[in-house]
Scaffold this active site. Structure first.
Site: not given
Lengths: 37, 532
Positions: B83, B148, B175-176, B259, B308
């Site tokens: 997910h 994930w 791709s990104s 992050h 963090h």
């Protein structure tokens, strides 16, 4: 698109690709203790 | 942003639409037109949103009551993992690239993206990655169940589904990176004469900064998962403690990517909101320059706060203090943005069509997500709520109410430009209110569950958590069904139903995209407009 613009685009992209390769190399170098932990 | 007007734009449109427009499947498979590729990105990302959404509903079904009802815990963990991966890499990121493909050339007065064929390749890598994600469920041992984040050492012990995952992340990352290079080069080199950087619409600015973020972080993720792969199969020991490696190192490398990745998924939404709010307030964006600087500040700070996410791993007190305060610092440029949006609305001639409803809804719920982010930034509190439903609530307020609502604001805003048709305003408003209410019913109770100590990523829970889980599950199904309204409206508009849209579909809209007809012709700005 003019040849001049193509050349400009290609050069900008090449600079960015070099940056990407440098970041990958830096990641491996840091993860394998490259700075002498 | 200065008020942008263009000389002789309508005059250049006439002949352009008739040339070089391929037909049939070739138009899509070999697409090099930024609008076609943008459309494919948007359709693909919505399909992945549905796939990720179905996985979420399976999770909520299992969590409707305590005890194990439908799924083994191993399968439940595969659902949670996939997910997350599908929503991040398959839905949110490609959707924003779709917006970028459609809108950046139109907004800066370029004829297309800088590298049209690379653009095609970037898109067609996505279905391959999506297939790898999906078929990993059918591998021996099932899909990746390590979350994930793919933390070592668990990810080192998974079956071949994990290798499929790693390969998929490589492909989607490539791709990104190509998409980011394309966007940077397009924005830097292909702006129309007179379109200076400080005249660009905020959406282009936020995407330019996002693209730089992507270039800096996707190679780090690629390196991290490659190290996982070599640890798994080639005898290295980056993260394997038994062989002298360090599992916590993986977390450092991952969150150095992870992050800023959050900002990759939210900055383009900031850009969309910065377009929509002025249009429906009928005022120029308040503090344009400060918006640009705040976006850049958020991007830079995002590189300085990664640990963090790791307070619970054990960290020197000075480290905790640094990461705590640095994280809190991000609220300043974010606050500048929220202030500017509110100030733009102040004394404006406000109307609340669907894009504006989603924009205002975005500001309202995103701020809640931002505040809970400040709370979990405080190390002692974070150690209490780490890996509880409080964290789930926090990041869904940012990712769903932030990214997704931002996308809906943009989709309704530009749908007339994409399709040439107006959507049904009543149904659009129904979509907003239904989504807004059901979203809060789903995720607000999770704050209480987390504070009461319910851990995430478990298929079962103690009986005292039942009531809030029942409420969350009902809300989740309501939210899921509500999204079908958008699907209906989008399909209707794309199939040519609804009132024809004017070139300038919204009274208060400004920018070059509104100078071309609706739907935008196949070729636009072949002769660059001159921007005053």
């Amino acid at each position: 698109m003019t040849p001049e613009q193509r050349r400009k685009n290609r050069n900008t992209a090449l600079a960015l690709v070099v940056f990407v390769i440098a970041v990958i190399a830096w990641s491996f170098w840091r993860a394998s203790g490259g700075v002498g932990s | 942003m200065s008020s942008v007007t263009a000389d002789h734009v309508p005059a250049i449109q006439g002949h352009e639409d008739h040339h070089h427009k391929p037909h049939g499947w070739r138009r899509w498979l070999f697409a090099t037109n930024h609008k076609d590729i943008g459309t494919m990105y948007l359709i693909f990302s919505f399909c992945m949103l549905l796939e990720g959404g179905v996985l979420a509903l399976l999770l909520r079904t299992e969590l409707f009551s305590p005890g194990l009802q439908f799924f083994r815990p191993e399968l439940f963990n595969q659902f949670t993992t996939m997910h997350g991966l599908i929503m991040i890499f398959g839905a949110i990121m490609p959707a924003f690239v779709g917006f970028a493909n459609w809108m950046i050339p139109l907004q800066i007065g370029a004829s297309d993206m800088a590298f049209a064929r690379m653009n095609n390749f970037s898109f067609w890598l996505l279905p391959i990655g999506a297939i790898l994600f999906t078929v990993s469920f059918f591998m021996p041992g099932g899909a990746n169940a390590a979350g994930w984040t793919m933390y070592a050492p668990l990810s080192l012990q998974m079956g071949p589904g994990m290798d499929f995952n790693i390969f998929a992340v490589h492909i989607l990352g490539a791709s990104s990176i190509m998409g980011a290079i394309n966007i940077i080069v397009t924005v830097l080199n292909m702006r129309a004469p007179g379109m200076t950087l400080m005249k660009m619409p905020m959406f282009c600015w936020t995407w330019l900064i996002t693209a730089y973020l992507l270039l800096a972080i996707m190679p780090v993720l690629a390196a991290a998962v490659t190290m996982l792969l070599t640890d798994r199969h080639f005898g290295t020991a980056f993260f394997n403690a038994a062989a002298g490696g360090d599992p916590v190192l993986y977390q450092h490398v991952f969150w150095f990517f992870g992050h800023p990745e959050v900002y990759v998924m939210i900055l383009p939404a900031f850009g969309i909101i910065s377009q929509v709010v002025p249009a429906f307030a009928r005022k120029r964006l308040f503090g344009y320059a400060s918006m640009v600087y705040a976006t850049a500040a958020i991007a830079i700070l995002s590189f300085l706060v990664w640990a963090h996410h790791m307070f619970a791993t054990g960290m020197p007190i000075t480290g905790q203090l640094y990461f705590m305060y640095a994280t809190m610092l991000i609220s300043i440029p974010t606050g500048v943005k929220v202030f500017n949006w509110v100030a733009t609305m102040w004394r404006g001639s406000l109307t609340f069509e669907t894009p504006m409803l989603f924009a205002v809804g975005f500001i309202f719920v995103f701020v809640i997500g931002g505040f809970t982010g400040l709370i979990v930034a405080v190390a002692p509190i974070d150690i209490q709520v780490h890996d509880t439903y409080y964290v789930i609530a926090h990041f869904h307020y940012v990712m769903v109410a932030g990214s997704l609502f931002g996308m809906y604001a943009g989709a309704y805003y530009w749908l007339p430009k994409w399709t040439g048709r107006m959507y049904d305003e009543k149904l659009g408003k129904l979509h907003f209110w239904s989504s807004m209410i059901s979203f809060n019913i789903t995720f607000f109770p999770m704050h209480f569950l987390g504070l009461a100590g319910m851990p995430r990523r478990y298929a079962d829970y103690a009986a005292q958590f039942t009531d809030f889980n029942v409420i969350a599950t009902i809300g989740a199904f309501w939210f899921g069904i509500s999204q079908l309204i958008f699907l209906y409206l989008a399909v209707r508009a794309w199939t040519g139903h609804g009132e024809p849209a004017a070139a300038k579909s919204w009274e208060g809209a400004e920018g070059l995209e509104w100078t071309v007809p609706s739907p935008a012709p196949f070729h636009t700005f072949v002769t660059p407009p001159v921007v005053k």
